[in-house]
Design an enzyme around this catalytic site. Structure first.
Site, short mmCIF file in Angstrom:
data_model
loop_
_atom_site.label_atom_id
_atom_site.label_comp_id
_atom_site.label_asym_id
_atom_site.label_seq_id
_atom_site.Cartn_x
_atom_site.Cartn_y
_atom_site.Cartn_z
N HIS A 132 0.88 -1.17 0.00
CA HIS A 132 0.00 0.00 0.00
C HIS A 132 0.92 1.22 0.00
O HIS A 132 1.66 1.44 0.96
CB HIS A 132 -0.92 0.00 1.22
CG HIS A 132 -1.95 -1.09 1.18
ND1 HIS A 132 -2.45 -1.70 2.31
CD2 HIS A 132 -2.58 -1.68 0.13
CE1 HIS A 132 -3.33 -2.61 1.97
NE2 HIS A 132 -3.44 -2.61 0.65
N GLU A 135 1.46 3.54 3.01
CA GLU A 135 1.92 2.96 4.28
C GLU A 135 3.44 2.87 4.18
O GLU A 135 3.99 1.88 3.70
CB GLU A 135 1.23 1.61 4.51
CG GLU A 135 -0.28 1.77 4.64
CD GLU A 135 -1.05 0.46 4.70
OE1 GLU A 135 -0.41 -0.59 4.88
OE2 GLU A 135 -2.29 0.51 4.55
N HIS A 239 3.07 -3.33 6.83
CA HIS A 239 1.98 -2.38 6.55
C HIS A 239 1.97 -1.28 7.62
O HIS A 239 2.84 -1.22 8.48
CB HIS A 239 0.64 -3.11 6.54
CG HIS A 239 0.43 -3.98 5.35
ND1 HIS A 239 -0.48 -3.69 4.36
CD2 HIS A 239 1.02 -5.14 4.97
CE1 HIS A 239 -0.46 -4.63 3.43
NE2 HIS A 239 0.46 -5.53 3.77
N GLU A 333 1.77 -4.83 11.05
CA GLU A 333 1.31 -3.44 11.04
C GLU A 333 2.23 -2.66 11.98
O GLU A 333 2.26 -2.91 13.19
CB GLU A 333 -0.14 -3.35 11.49
CG GLU A 333 -1.12 -4.16 10.64
CD GLU A 333 -1.54 -3.42 9.38
OE1 GLU A 333 -1.20 -2.23 9.25
OE2 GLU A 333 -2.23 -4.04 8.54
#
Length: 468
Positions: A132, A135, A239, A333
């Protein structure tokens, strides 16, 4: 009388009409090719290291100089990885697995004591970041990881052991086009998240539970080709937007109901996934605390979660890696803010450095070995699974195999065309991987009916001669 060719007698209006028709078909075919994503920038069939001495610069990359804590756009990132490859040719090898929609290289850096040659028996691991584009923290963490591993090889015994026994593949950006349009300091929103055609790359892979009808994108096709050529044993994709280590499955057969109940969708390797996610979380400065990013937001016990229990998604990369290629892959994350300001990068690096290194070492637990025939020749493409764990994996062209497992007693099952199946019990311990080499024996070929009759007649004739 001189004969004139037919095109010489054509009127100007006819020429204009032909030009319009040809131009229409050219635009039409180009548009179809664009929509289908079948441009010429497909992944290469062979992966050659990109090494060029012109990028050698001792002043740019040296033990006394460090990578800046700033965001590196595509040009700066390319300069950095090329300089690292030229400055540390004994520890790094740079290659591209293909190009993005807009033609940017999808760079991968190998960091290993044997960067240009696969050492038989040595496992491959990988990190992928920035799929992404907005990110952005993971992108910078992987650039700093490349620098840290190479510069620490001669001074840190743990790093030296890791690079001597592991081939580490690092892709800082899977979505370089998205990153170029994302905005620093923007914590939410979708600007830069998608690729240049507006597709979410983490919804673009084949799915185990649901048919995924989204058009294949250049970036995901390149990754699929990549992981089909190299047997990765362990992987993580980085991410942003939360602080948690998420593991498969990301999807579930009852997705509609699960959106309201947050039911976990567990793999047969739940114990292993929970463990390796925990390795990252507990080696991170604060992830293991499981604190929510803001009041009322989701909190995670021990800083880990099953993907579908958090929220289900179709077409994710970690499920694809696991189901299609037997690679243990988790999603990390790293930050509550998707694209935090650059002044926070030193803190992110301090929080993640140990976790990034320790996670890679988990590839050295479980079982490994070779599958060969009775002549000692490697059996390529043998299907292997651990009894009770239905997601299998295969041997390489050298007959190698690896599987991450926790300490315990297991049974391995091996199948290959033309060979009798093989089962073997083994034990995994905590301190070191179990080496288990397996020999397969050629299956007996059943005789056809004519062959049976011929054999019977020969035996009878032989018996008659013997009795006479």
């Amino acid at each position: 009388m001189e004969t004139r060719r037919w095109w010489c007698t054509m009127k100007p209006a006819m020429w204009y009409l032909i030009m319009i028709v040809v131009g229409f078909f050219y635009v039409y075919l180009t548009a179809v090719q664009y929509i289908r994503g079948q441009e010429a920038n497909q992944p290469p069939t062979s992966y050659q290291p990109h090494y060029d001495p012109q990028y050698y610069d001792e002043n740019l990359i040296s033990s006394s100089n460090t990578l800046d804590f700033e965001y590196h756009n595509y040009a700066k990132m390319t300069d950095f990885v090329r300089s690292m490859s030229a400055t540390y040719p004994n520890l790094t090898a740079l290659y591209s697995i293909g190009k993005s929609v807009q033609g940017r290289e999808l760079w991968v850096m190998v960091v290993s004591a044997s960067p240009y040659e696969h050492i038989v028996g040595q496992p491959n691991v990988k990190y992928v970041a920035n799929m992404h584009g907005n990110e952005a923290v993971g992108r910078e963490m992987l650039l700093h990881l490349i620098e840290y591993l190479t510069k620490s090889y001669t001074t840190d015994d743990y790093v030296r052991w890791l690079l001597d026994n592991t081939r580490i593949h690092i892709m800082p950006s899977m979505n370089p086009d998205g990153f170029e349009v994302a905005k620093e300091g923007v914590c939410r929103g979708g600007q830069g998240r998608y690729n240049a055609r507006g597709f979410d790359l983490n919804r673009n892979f084949p799915d185990y539970f649901k048919q995924n009808n989204k058009r294949n994108q250049a970036e995901t096709e390149a990754v699929k080709q990549w992981v089909s050529k190299i047997q990765f044993v362990l992987s993580a994709n980085l991410h942003g937007g939360a602080l948690v280590a998420s593991y498969p499955f990301d999807n579930s057969p009852n997705t509609i109901f699960q959106q309201f109940t947050s039911t976990p969708s567990l793999t047969p390797d739940e114990d292993v996934f929970r463990h390796i996610a925990g390795v990252y979380s507990f080696n991170h400065a604060s992830m293991h605390l499981g604190l929510p990013c803001k009041p009322g937001a989701h909190s995670f016990s021990n800083g880990t979660t099953n993907g579908a229990a958090w929220y289900p998604l179709t077409g994710g990369m970690q499920d694809y890696n696991y189901v299609w290629h037997g690679c243990m892959d988790v999603t990390i994350e790293l930050s509550c803010c998707k694209y935090p300001t650059a002044d926070q990068l030193p803190k992110f690096w301090a929080d993640n450095k140990k976790a990034l290194v320790r996670y890679l070492a988990e590839v050295h637990r479980g079982v490994r070995g070779f599958v060969k025939d009775e002549q000692g020749r490697p059996v390529e493409g043998a299907s292997i699974k651990i009894r009770g764990r239905d997601v299998g994996f295969q041997t390489t062209k050298y007959g190698e195999y690896w599987r991450v497992l926790l300490p315990g007693r297991y049974t391995i099952e091996v199948y290959a065309g033309g060979f009798d199946p093989r089962e073997e019990d083994f034990t995994v311990v905590e301190t070191n991987p179990t080496l288990l080499n397996l020999t397969l024996y050629r299956a007996a070929v059943p005789l056809s009916k004519p062959a049976l009759w011929t054999t019977a007649l020969i035996l009878l004739a032989g018996q008659a001669l013997y009795t006479n």
